[in-house]
Design an enzyme around this catalytic site. Structure first.
Site, PDB file in Angstrom:
ATOM      1  N   LYS A  85      -2.387   7.533   1.645  1.00 16.14           N
ATOM      2  CA  LYS A  85      -1.922   8.093   2.917  1.00 16.14           C
ATOM      3  C   LYS A  85      -0.685   7.351   3.392  1.00 16.14           C
ATOM      4  O   LYS A  85       0.319   7.970   3.801  1.00 16.14           O
ATOM      5  CB  LYS A  85      -3.040   8.009   3.956  1.00 16.14           C
ATOM      6  N   THR A 119      -1.547   3.176  11.357  1.00 15.49           N
ATOM      7  CA  THR A 119      -0.396   3.297  10.479  1.00 15.49           C
ATOM      8  C   THR A 119      -0.067   4.786  10.389  1.00 15.49           C
ATOM      9  O   THR A 119      -0.811   5.568   9.802  1.00 15.49           O
ATOM     10  CB  THR A 119      -0.692   2.734   9.078  1.00 15.49           C
ATOM     11  N   LYS A 131       6.065  -1.414   8.985  1.00 16.79           N
ATOM     12  CA  LYS A 131       4.813  -1.293   8.225  1.00 16.79           C
ATOM     13  C   LYS A 131       5.046  -0.570   6.911  1.00 16.79           C
ATOM     14  O   LYS A 131       4.421  -0.882   5.887  1.00 16.79           O
ATOM     15  CB  LYS A 131       3.763  -0.555   9.050  1.00 16.79           C
TER      16      LYS A 131
END
Length: 293
Positions: free
Chosen positions: A243, A100, A175
């Site tokens: 993150k 990701t 995502k």
């Protein structure tokens, strides 16, 4: 484009280890690399294949190179750095990044691959460690349709859904949508359970009822029991979620999207980190609401 028989897998953490394992189980030849070499050696002892000292060595002769590491910098280190996979990938091979990461990175990797006649797909995953172990991940892809069609059967060995969302970067953008939605859902579930507790309701009975209606969700079905138990030593860590949300918020600034709830929940996760919960599951937002000693 030649058949995929040899695969390099870069990154054998809680996600990469079982994902690579699924590929080995179906008879593909695996060449693996992990920053902590002992993990690569352990994987080879369990599944076979070969462990290598650098990503570049692991990618030699591989038809498909899969990357699953921590963040943008980690991806750059194992792909375009001196010992990165692009230093040895052969013409026509495919690089798939499951990390990701940012859409900007996906687009730059796509450009770097094109210069070397190598193909690229950005393919972040959703489903967590449990999904990886069960071969039931959801994979969101960005790239060329022909290349996607070529690699899809390989990815399906550890996924229940593999979907092309558009050109390079589209998988990462999708995502981001996933993480934005999860952030709001988990906070709502945490507040609901907190309210039920403060009201003196039987929380399990409450979930049994509301999960059958419009409030139901994957988070509710899979996380309510451990939340009620105040147990968070499992699942997707708060540090990782922060993150991911930082990527979402930066992308939102670039495209002029307004994400007030996401920004707020990100700060709630910062509170959880301050409580020492950086490695707790993301459902630990509930712990932040409970009275503290």
């Amino acid at each position: 484009m030649r058949d995929i028989t040899t695969v390099a897998f870069i990154g054998l953490g809680v996600m990469g280890h079982p994902m690579a394992g699924h590929l080995a189980k179906v008879g593909l030849s695996l060449r693996v690399y992990n920053r902590t070499a002992a993990k690569a050696d352990s994987w080879v002892a369990e599944y076979g294949g070969s462990a290598h000292a650098t990503p570049r060595e692991a990618a030699e002769g591989a038809d498909l190179v899969l990357v699953c590491v921590g963040n943008d910098d980690d991806v750059r280190q194992v792909t375009i750095a001196e010992d990165g996979v692009l230093g040895s990938m052969h013409e026509g091979a495919v690089l798939v990044d499951h990390t990701t990461a940012s859409a900007d990175l996906a687009e730059s990797l796509d450009a770097a691959c094109r210069k070397q006649d190598v193909h690229f797909i950005d393919a972040p995953v959703s489903g967590g460690q449990q999904g990886a172990e069960n071969g039931a991940l959801t994979i969101m892809c960005g790239g060329d349709e022909k290349i996607f069609t070529h690699v899809r059967p390989s990815l399906e060995h550890y996924a229940k859904a593999v979907t092309l969302m558009g050109p390079a970067g589209s998988g990462q953008m999708t995502k981001m949508v996933n993480q934005i939605c999860i952030a709001g859902l988990v906070q709502g579930l945490a507040e609901g359970l907190h309210f039920a507790e403060q009201a003196g309701l039987d929380r399990q009975q409450v979930i049994d009822v509301v999960s059958q209606g419009a409030a139901g969700s994957w988070q509710m079905n899979n996380r309510h029991k451990t939340m009620i138990e105040d147990s968070y030593d499992h699942g997707f860590a708060v540090n990782w979620m922060r993150k991911d949300l930082a990527i979402c918020l930066e992308q939102a600034r670039q495209i002029n999207a307004t994400l007030p709830v996401t920004a707020l929940v990100d700060q709630f996760y910062a509170d959880v980190q301050q409580m020492g919960g950086g490695r707790w599951d993301t459902s630990s937002l509930l712990k932040r609401l409970r009275p503290r000693d």
